[in-house]
Design a protein around this motif. Structure first.
Motif, PDB file in Angstrom:
ATOM      1  N   PHE A 204     -24.108 -20.085-135.213  1.00  0.00           N
ATOM      2  CA  PHE A 204     -23.447 -21.359-135.517  1.00  0.00           C
ATOM      3  C   PHE A 204     -23.900 -22.512-134.626  1.00  0.00           C
TER       4      PHE A 204
ATOM      5  N   ARG B 243     -21.982 -26.011-135.406  1.00  0.00           N
ATOM      6  CA  ARG B 243     -20.618 -25.974-134.874  1.00  0.00           C
ATOM      7  C   ARG B 243     -20.100 -27.387-134.649  1.00  0.00           C
TER       8      ARG B 243
ATOM      9  N   ARG C 254     -15.009 -20.250-137.271  1.00  0.00           N
ATOM     10  CA  ARG C 254     -16.117 -20.109-136.330  1.00  0.00           C
ATOM     11  C   ARG C 254     -16.956 -21.382-136.264  1.00  0.00           C
ATOM     12  N   VAL C 255     -16.920 -22.189-137.324  1.00  0.00           N
ATOM     13  CA  VAL C 255     -17.730 -23.411-137.388  1.00  0.00           C
ATOM     14  C   VAL C 255     -16.943 -24.631-136.903  1.00  0.00           C
TER      15      VAL C 255
ATOM     16  N   LYS D 218     -13.720 -26.212-134.926  1.00  0.00           N
ATOM     17  CA  LYS D 218     -12.743 -25.876-133.892  1.00  0.00           C
ATOM     18  C   LYS D 218     -11.388 -26.554-134.091  1.00  0.00           C
TER      19      LYS D 218
END
Length: 363
Positions: free
Chosen positions: A116, A120, A212-213, A215
């Motif tokens: 990621f 991210r 996961r990508v 936050k």
């Protein structure tokens, strides 16, 4: 590490220190158990075996040293899920990850890069931005815009540990960062419940991928979980592809079309309706009417569900861990008995997996 594992296992069992002490064999005081949990004392091997039996956990769970901590746990759960339910899930996930990582170590597999790193995002400020990130991730991973045959296979391929487990009914999945011992690099894990259907399983995996990508969200204009759902919907049903399938603007959509689309993309009927609204194919008024009338129950009861062996449903089962176990077995790095323990299968089934069906041996 033993102390933390004991605390989690005791919560899973729903036992106080005193209640655990009362069922221990050999006898151990509540004060001694408290000291085990705080790290002030270490139990003898006999007491350790007794603790495992009383708490219903393996010695591997209590003593293995692959997983330091499950960090940043995000549960997908019903509001009625209890602390005991969550502790039960933590035990299940930790045991599964200990086995998974132990087999990787036996095979001396190299660590994977962060999948990621390039996409991210700390914060999204709109639902449209979450959708754009889903499209960007597809582009970075060279997926195009066709339906994804297997979300499980995709995530396993890029280095995410995907585990199916028998969870309490009120928990459908979780995502976490797995911090490892000896300063080894952290990994990502996504865990889903066995009891959910194919449509929900694929969406849950995409939703956990979103965590996961992305936050968090910026400000109060949007909600985090809704943003995750928008990402998941866009990742599974890209707007550009959906418009090619049904047209850019529609006044309505037939029931049979929705059933075909849900099986084509591998998502729920409700998710298809939401995507038709989100990408501007159907007006808001049309989808709102649908959810008030004929689609009212679709959020709770899936119409014409995809069967496990049907279409995309045939591919949504984690396969990497089992493959690694058989690889270690073929290389004689583990015994058939250990393989049976790791996979939770009878020894004769493991032996068939090594040599094939007995009737073929002399063919």
């Amino acid at each position: 590490m033993l102390g933390e594992r004991l605390k989690i296992a005791r919560k899973k069992a729903g036992l106080s220190l005193r209640a655990l002490a009362e069922i221990m064999d050999p006898p151990v005081s509540a004060q001694a158990i408290s000291k085990y949990e705080s790290g002030e004392m270490m139990p003898s091997s006999r007491v350790l075996v007794g603790l495992g039996k009383a708490l219903g956990v393996s010695l591997d769970f209590l003593m293995s040293g692959e997983v330091e901590e499950l960090a940043g746990i995000e549960f997908r759960k019903h509001s009625g899920a209890s602390a005991r339910d969550r502790a039960c899930v933590e035990v299940i996930v930790t045991e599964a990850l200990e086995n998974y990582l132990a087999v990787e170590d036996i095979l001396d597999l190299p660590p994977v890069d962060d999948p990621f790193a390039a996409v991210r995002c700390d914060r999204v400020a709109s639902y449209e931005e979450a959708e754009q990130l889903a499209d960007m991730l597809r582009e970075k991973w060279h997926l195009g815009f066709d339906p994804i045959p297997s979300m499980t296979g995709l995530l396993e391929e890029i280095g995410i540990k995907v585990i199916e487990a028998d969870f309490p009914e009120k928990i459908s999945g979780l995502t976490c960062e797995v911090r490892r011992t000896s300063n080894r690099s952290s990994i990502h894990a996504i865990v889903i419940a066995l009891h959910i259907n194919i449509e929900r399983k694929r969406f849950t995996l995409a939703h956990e991928l979103a965590h996961r990508v992305i936050k968090g969200v910026a400000g109060t204009a949007i909600k985090l979980e809704t943003a995750m759902n928008r990402f998941a919907g866009a990742f599974l049903v890209p707007g550009k592809h959906l418009k090619q399938e049904v047209g850019s603007r529609r006044h309505g959509v037939a029931y049979r079309e929705i059933m075909q689309l849900k099986k084509f993309y591998g998502v729920s009927a409700a998710a298809i309706l939401v995507r038709l609204r989100d990408v501007g194919i159907l007006p808001e008024a049309v989808t709102s009417y649908a959810f008030r009338t004929y689609a009212n129950r679709w959020r709770f009861e899936e119409p014409e569900p995809i069967e496990d062996g049907e279409g995309l449903g045939a591919f949504e089962r984690p396969a990497r861990f089992e493959g690694l176990v058989y690889r270690a077995l073929a290389e004689q790095l583990i015994s058939p008995v250990r393989a049976a323990q790791l996979l939770g299968k009878p020894l004769p089934e493991i032996e068939r997996g090594i040599r094939g069906p007995r009737e073929q041996w002399h063919a």
